[in-house]
Design an enzyme around this catalytic site. Structure first.
Site, PDB file in Angstrom:
ATOM      1  CB  SER A  27     -11.106  -7.647  49.917  1.00  0.00           C
ATOM      2  OG  SER A  27     -10.175  -6.717  49.218  1.00  0.00           O
ATOM      3  NE  ARG A  28      -6.745 -13.949  47.281  1.00  0.00           N
ATOM      4  CZ  ARG A  28      -6.082 -14.803  46.344  1.00  0.00           C
ATOM      5  NH1 ARG A  28      -5.035 -14.577  45.895  1.00  0.00           N
ATOM      6  NH2 ARG A  28      -6.665 -15.824  46.459  1.00  0.00           N
ATOM      7  CB  THR A  79     -14.272  -1.914  44.983  1.00  0.00           C
ATOM      8  OG1 THR A  79     -14.410  -2.932  43.804  1.00  0.00           O
ATOM      9  CG2 THR A  79     -15.363  -2.692  46.267  1.00  0.00           C
ATOM     10  CE  LYS A  83     -13.693  -0.167  41.335  1.00  0.00           C
ATOM     11  NZ  LYS A  83     -12.932  -0.985  40.448  1.00  0.00           N
ATOM     12  CG  ASP A  95      -4.133  14.999  34.621  1.00  0.00           C
ATOM     13  OD1 ASP A  95      -4.800  15.750  35.157  1.00  0.00           O
ATOM     14  OD2 ASP A  95      -2.884  15.322  34.262  1.00  0.00           O
ATOM     15  CG  ASN A 104      -8.835   2.531  42.151  1.00  0.00           C
ATOM     16  OD1 ASN A 104      -8.397   3.321  41.709  1.00  0.00           O
ATOM     17  ND2 ASN A 104      -8.462   1.269  42.412  1.00  0.00           N
ATOM     18  CG  ASP A 119      -9.538  -0.214  39.353  1.00  0.00           C
ATOM     19  OD1 ASP A 119      -8.789  -1.030  40.108  1.00  0.00           O
ATOM     20  OD2 ASP A 119     -10.874   0.011  39.521  1.00  0.00           O
ATOM     21  CB  ILE A 238     -10.954  -7.218  36.276  1.00  0.00           C
ATOM     22  CG1 ILE A 238     -12.552  -7.356  36.209  1.00  0.00           C
ATOM     23  CG2 ILE A 238     -10.750  -6.711  34.692  1.00  0.00           C
ATOM     24  CD1 ILE A 238     -13.221  -5.890  36.512  1.00  0.00           C
ATOM     25  CD  GLN A 268      -6.231  -2.225  43.327  1.00  0.00           C
ATOM     26  OE1 GLN A 268      -6.296  -1.252  43.983  1.00  0.00           O
ATOM     27  NE2 GLN A 268      -6.497  -3.422  44.547  1.00  0.00           N
TER      28      GLN A 268
END
Length: 300
Positions: A27-28, A79, A83, A95, A104, A119, A238, A268
């Site tokens: 993951s970055r 992730t 989620k 909300d 997320n 997201d 995505i 995100q």
């Protein structure tokens, strides 16, 4: 509760956050958060909590959340495949998270767990920058999980007229369509029950949004037969590892306008960073962080 209402951390403050998910080693997201914190004079330590490496599944979420609280985590990103599973374990939802039914980002503060969804806003901002002006009358969405729910809501904020939703689990697609119709108006979303109807929906569509893990390094391939694509279609992805998925490569080869998953990944993270720290990050600097990283990484 609003994470922006608390005082900003003092320069030099150490913030401990993490990512819970499966197959997330590349993951970055950690580097984006840590580099931006350094630029702002903060110290962010971002840990990966990889369910695959730990031999765990979503059933371990109660233990992982309790452990994060005991160890002083400020918050967690979440992730695939957690989620939606994490929602019953939270004290409060924003909300957007409540409407979308997926989380997320979790802020841990004063003994409470508050779930957010960045997201949705992240996809919308990336779309505005990368596919501005495309027709939105009829859009097909592949995937009705946590990420799919977020981008479905984003699609209507972006001006989609009708959304046709396909998922390997037809009941999940139907549930998401019902949620969308309850929020945005009856008849705005329809569940696609099988691949033959999917073929007809794609043929009639202006655009296609892909929101399943297919195409990631861990799950290579196409999420639908290549012959379903047509040049009038725009295609939004995505997945960002690899940045050019097989779906995008195939779509570009026949003349489709395309959007990779990098924009959603960046924006995100921008919103999650603000929630974790109370500090507004530099979105363009985070984009530069993302672009500077090696291509061999994985998606959140």
């Amino acid at each position: 509760m609003n994470a922006l209402s608390r005082p900003a951390p003092a320069v030099g403050t150490s913030i401990l956050v993490g990512l819970i998910g499966a197959g997330i080693q590349a993951s970055r997201t950690p580097a984006m958060h840590e580099r931006e914190a350094d630029a702002l004079g903060l110290r962010c330590i971002y840990r990966l909590i990889d369910l695959d490496r730990l031999g765990l599944g979503p059933a371990a979420l109660p233990e992982l959340l309790s452990g994060a609280e005991r160890m002083g985590y400020t918050g967690l990103n979440v992730t695939y495949p957690c989620k939606q599973a994490i929602i019953p374990l939270l004290d409060e939802l924003s909300d957007d998270a409540r409407a979308i039914g997926a989380v997320n980002t979790v802020v841990l503060k004063d003994g409470r767990r508050v779930g957010h969804n960045t997201d949705c806003s992240g996809f919308a901002e990336g779309f505005r920058r990368g596919l501005a002006g495309v027709p939105m009358d009829r859009v097909v969405l592949l995937g009705a999980g946590g990420a799919g729910a977020a981008v479905a809501h984003a699609a209507f904020h972006l001006g989609t007229g009708r959304l046709d939703i396909f998922d390997a689990d037809p009941a999940r697609a139907a549930l998401l369509a019902d949620q969308i119709n309850a929020r945005f108006g009856g008849g705005r979303a329809m569940a696609i029950p099988d691949r033959e109807i999917l073929r007809a929906a794609v043929a009639a569509a202006d655009g296609l949004i892909h929101a399943t893990p297919t195409g990631m390094a861990k799950f290579p391939g196409l999420p639908l037969p290549a012959e379903m694509l047509h040049p009038r279609l725009w295609v939004a992805e995505i997945v960002y590892f690899p940045l050019e998925t097989e779906l995008l490569r195939t779509a570009r080869s026949i003349g489709c306008r395309t959007l990779d998953g990098g924009g959603m990944a960046v924006f995100q993270a921008v919103d999650a960073f603000r929630l974790f720290t109370g500090v507004s990050p530099d979105a363009e600097r985070i984009r530069a962080h993302f672009a500077s990283m090696d291509a061999g990484r994985s998606a959140v």
